[in-house]
Each structure stands twice: as structure tokens, then as C-alpha cells.
Design a protein around this motif. Structure first.
Motif, short mmCIF file in Angstrom:
data_model
loop_
_atom_site.label_atom_id
_atom_site.label_comp_id
_atom_site.label_asym_id
_atom_site.label_seq_id
_atom_site.Cartn_x
_atom_site.Cartn_y
_atom_site.Cartn_z
N ASP A 1 1.11 -1.74 0.26
CA ASP A 1 0.14 -0.22 -0.02
C ASP A 1 0.71 1.38 0.00
O ASP A 1 0.87 1.47 0.77
CB ASP A 1 -1.07 -0.10 1.37
N LEU A 2 1.34 1.91 -1.36
CA LEU A 2 1.80 2.94 -1.37
C LEU A 2 1.02 3.93 -1.51
O LEU A 2 -0.10 3.67 -2.60
CB LEU A 2 2.61 3.07 -2.10
N ARG A 3 0.73 5.60 -0.99
CA ARG A 3 -0.34 6.80 -0.78
C ARG A 3 0.51 7.47 -1.08
O ARG A 3 1.85 7.41 -0.78
CB ARG A 3 -1.03 6.84 0.24
N ALA A 4 -0.65 8.58 -1.66
CA ALA A 4 0.64 9.89 -1.95
C ALA A 4 0.27 10.37 -0.28
O ALA A 4 -0.65 10.55 0.11
CB ALA A 4 -1.00 11.07 -3.17
N LEU A 5 1.36 11.19 -0.76
CA LEU A 5 1.63 11.93 0.94
C LEU A 5 1.17 13.43 0.51
O LEU A 5 0.75 13.92 -0.57
CB LEU A 5 2.79 12.54 1.36
N SER A 6 0.61 13.08 1.54
CA SER A 6 -0.90 15.10 1.52
C SER A 6 -1.00 15.42 3.17
O SER A 6 -0.92 14.79 3.95
CB SER A 6 -2.26 14.63 1.18
#
Length: 88
Positions: free
Chosen positions: A10-15
Motif C-alpha cells: 500500500d503506497l499512497r500519495a503524501l498529503s
């Protein structure tokens, strides 16, 4: 030690949220309180030192990234941290 991205499912965009979504504009907070609030915790939540260190890893860059929206106050005493708040 760096690890391969392939090790994670699970790689997600950093926000990051905007400061006015996290902090009250009429209060000042320590970096420790900000770190807790960024994770949805109460600013006075009792957390262990290891967890606090990890939360600071997120909070410090967030404050720096949004530094143009912040004001700060010097510590009230030598053994206290400084305080940060939203510039009004």
C-alpha cells in the motif's frame, strides 16, 4: 537502511492538511501538541516517547512547509518548548 518499494502493498500519495484545518486560530501550541493533533489525537494525549518521536517526524516538516502561515512565541521558561499558532 533503504528498502525496496516492492516490499509494501500500500503506497499512497503524501498529503498534509492546511493549518486552519488542524489548529484553532486563537491558540498557540507546542510542536508536541501539533504532532498529536495532526494524527487526530487530543493535544494533551498521553503517548509514549517512541510514538511521540515518530509523530514529530511528521509535525516538524508540516510546520516548516506551512511556515508562512504561522507565528511563534518564545518559551515562557528555559525548560519549556516554544509555541506556534496560525497567523491572523
Amino acid at each position: 537502511m533503504p528498502v525496496s518499494k516492492e516490499e509494501f502493498d500500500d503506497l499512497r500519495a503524501l498529503s498534509f492538511r492546511d493549518p486552519d484545518e488542524v489548529l484553532d486560530d486563537d491558540k498557540l501550541y507546542t510542536i508536541y501538541e501539533i504532532a498529536r493533533m495532526l494524527q487526530g489525537l487530543d493535544p494533551d494525549a498521553d503517548i509514549d516517547t517512541g510514538t511521540e518521536a515518530i509523530l514529530l517526524d511528521w509535525a516538524i516538516p508540516w510546520v516548516l512547509t506551512n511556515s508562512d502561515e504561522f507565528v511563534f512565541a518564545e518559551p515562557r521558561a528555559d525548560d519549556e518548548p516554544g509555541y506556534y499558532g496560525i497567523e491572523s
